[in-house]
Design an enzyme around this catalytic site. Sequence first.
Site, mmCIF file in Angstrom:
data_model
loop_
_atom_site.group_PDB
_atom_site.id
_atom_site.type_symbol
_atom_site.label_atom_id
_atom_site.label_comp_id
_atom_site.label_asym_id
_atom_site.label_seq_id
_atom_site.Cartn_x
_atom_site.Cartn_y
_atom_site.Cartn_z
ATOM 1 N N ASN A 5 0.854 -1.194 0.000
ATOM 2 C CA ASN A 5 0.000 0.000 0.000
ATOM 3 C C ASN A 5 0.894 1.249 0.000
ATOM 4 O O ASN A 5 1.740 1.405 0.883
ATOM 5 C CB ASN A 5 -0.883 -0.058 1.260
ATOM 6 N N HIS A 49 0.935 6.153 1.996
ATOM 7 C CA HIS A 49 1.671 7.093 2.843
ATOM 8 C C HIS A 49 2.789 7.821 2.124
ATOM 9 O O HIS A 49 3.333 8.796 2.645
ATOM 10 C CB HIS A 49 2.129 6.406 4.125
ATOM 11 N N HIS A 78 -5.720 3.472 -1.440
ATOM 12 C CA HIS A 78 -7.027 3.754 -0.856
ATOM 13 C C HIS A 78 -7.407 5.169 -1.262
ATOM 14 O O HIS A 78 -6.790 6.127 -0.798
ATOM 15 C CB HIS A 78 -6.947 3.614 0.677
ATOM 16 N N ARG A 105 -9.644 7.865 -0.637
ATOM 17 C CA ARG A 105 -10.613 8.247 0.395
ATOM 18 C C ARG A 105 -11.518 9.359 -0.111
ATOM 19 O O ARG A 105 -11.130 10.164 -0.955
ATOM 20 C CB ARG A 105 -9.879 8.720 1.656
ATOM 21 N N ARG A 129 -7.346 12.647 1.268
ATOM 22 C CA ARG A 129 -6.260 13.168 2.109
ATOM 23 C C ARG A 129 -4.876 12.680 1.659
ATOM 24 O O ARG A 129 -3.882 13.297 1.959
ATOM 25 C CB ARG A 129 -6.484 12.801 3.578
ATOM 26 N N GLU A 136 -8.714 0.183 -2.659
ATOM 27 C CA GLU A 136 -9.525 0.204 -1.430
ATOM 28 C C GLU A 136 -10.462 1.381 -1.516
ATOM 29 O O GLU A 136 -10.038 2.494 -1.873
ATOM 30 C CB GLU A 136 -8.632 0.404 -0.200
ATOM 31 N N THR A 171 -8.137 3.516 8.693
ATOM 32 C CA THR A 171 -9.285 2.617 8.799
ATOM 33 C C THR A 171 -9.281 1.982 10.182
ATOM 34 O O THR A 171 -8.284 1.410 10.592
ATOM 35 C CB THR A 171 -9.196 1.521 7.713
ATOM 36 N N GLU A 209 -10.736 -9.629 3.459
ATOM 37 C CA GLU A 209 -9.449 -9.227 4.026
ATOM 38 C C GLU A 209 -9.659 -9.148 5.526
ATOM 39 O O GLU A 209 -10.498 -8.366 6.002
ATOM 40 C CB GLU A 209 -8.972 -7.878 3.475
ATOM 41 N N HIS A 223 -3.588 -4.591 7.911
ATOM 42 C CA HIS A 223 -3.731 -3.418 8.766
ATOM 43 C C HIS A 223 -2.835 -3.534 9.985
ATOM 44 O O HIS A 223 -2.990 -4.437 10.795
ATOM 45 C CB HIS A 223 -5.171 -3.135 9.216
HETATM 46 N N1 PXP Z 1 -5.816 -3.111 4.555
HETATM 47 C C1 PXP Z 1 -6.768 -2.152 4.644
HETATM 48 C C2 PXP Z 1 -8.173 -2.528 4.333
HETATM 49 C C3 PXP Z 1 -6.440 -0.827 4.989
HETATM 50 O O1 PXP Z 1 -7.408 0.105 5.052
HETATM 51 C C4 PXP Z 1 -5.096 -0.516 5.219
HETATM 52 C C5 PXP Z 1 -4.714 0.906 5.522
HETATM 53 O O2 PXP Z 1 -4.998 1.711 4.421
HETATM 54 C C6 PXP Z 1 -4.136 -1.541 5.117
HETATM 55 C C7 PXP Z 1 -4.522 -2.826 4.804
HETATM 56 C C8 PXP Z 1 -2.688 -1.292 5.335
HETATM 57 O O3 PXP Z 1 -2.498 -0.964 6.679
HETATM 58 P P1 PXP Z 1 -1.077 -0.466 7.161
HETATM 59 O O4 PXP Z 1 -0.806 0.814 6.438
HETATM 60 O O5 PXP Z 1 -1.238 -0.302 8.632
HETATM 61 O O6 PXP Z 1 -0.088 -1.546 6.788
#
Ligand code: PXP
Length: 239
Positions: A7, A10, A43, A45, A49, A70, A101, A151, A191
């Site tokens: 992901n 960030h 993701h 949003r 953001r 996402e 999330t 998931e 997550h």
């Molecule tokens: N899975 C989902 C559904 C999420 O919303 C997120 C965060 O965007 C992640 C995985 C990844 O989480 P992390 O950034 O804490 O690894």
Amino acid sequence: MAGLAVNVDHVATLREARKIDIPDPVAAAVLAELGGADGVVVHLREDRRHIQERDVRIIRQIVKTKLILEMAATPEMITFALDVRPDMVTLVPERREELTTEGGLDLVIHRDTISDAVRTLQKEGIPVSIFIDPDIDQIKLAHRIDADYIEIHTGTFCDAKTPTRRNEEFERIRDAAKLASKLRLGVNAGHGLGYQTIKAFRGLSEIDEFSIGHSIIARAVLVGLERAVREMVSLIKEL
Ligand code: PXP
């Protein structure tokens, strides 16, 4: 062997802190694939953001593995997904004020909305995953509304403060993964996972893919910092 979907949200968070064009999550997507990722996750949003529509559209074009989008199950996002056509959509809950999330989708409460979204996306050939807590009833509902994947939300396990709580949470994840697999749902997990917490998943072969963002981007900042400073020092020395 489980896969890894990275992901890159960030990277966009860092960019949006300055509202300029670096660092670019598109470049991060390419590097994640070069590093061996099996997929790229973004993701988009409602509050935009971090990831912007432009990011998703460009990553869609350049990704060599797969793009997982996402999103919340809103009409706006469903229209966007049908246009961009990611390789998979993961439906997540979204609240404006949350830092990230905060938990899985509650299919008891949102069953009809989610079920409609799943059907609309699947009808257009887009597989759908549903982000849910490791809860037996939620898994059964995901199966009943014909999701392709679930998931499993691993955040509570990762945040557990004591070994006992952590073991309890891991058992919930294990039971959820085994049931989902028995019901022939694909099983992803994510997550909050990091370089220590991932070790607990050894041997849990029901999990197809981990979705990890923050810990990888956080580590990249640190492991890349020394080189980045060295390069600037060298430029300054040449002045
Ligand atoms: N899975 C989902 C559904 C999420 O919303 C997120 C965060 O965007 C992640 C995985 C990844 O989480 P992390 O950034 O804490 O690894």
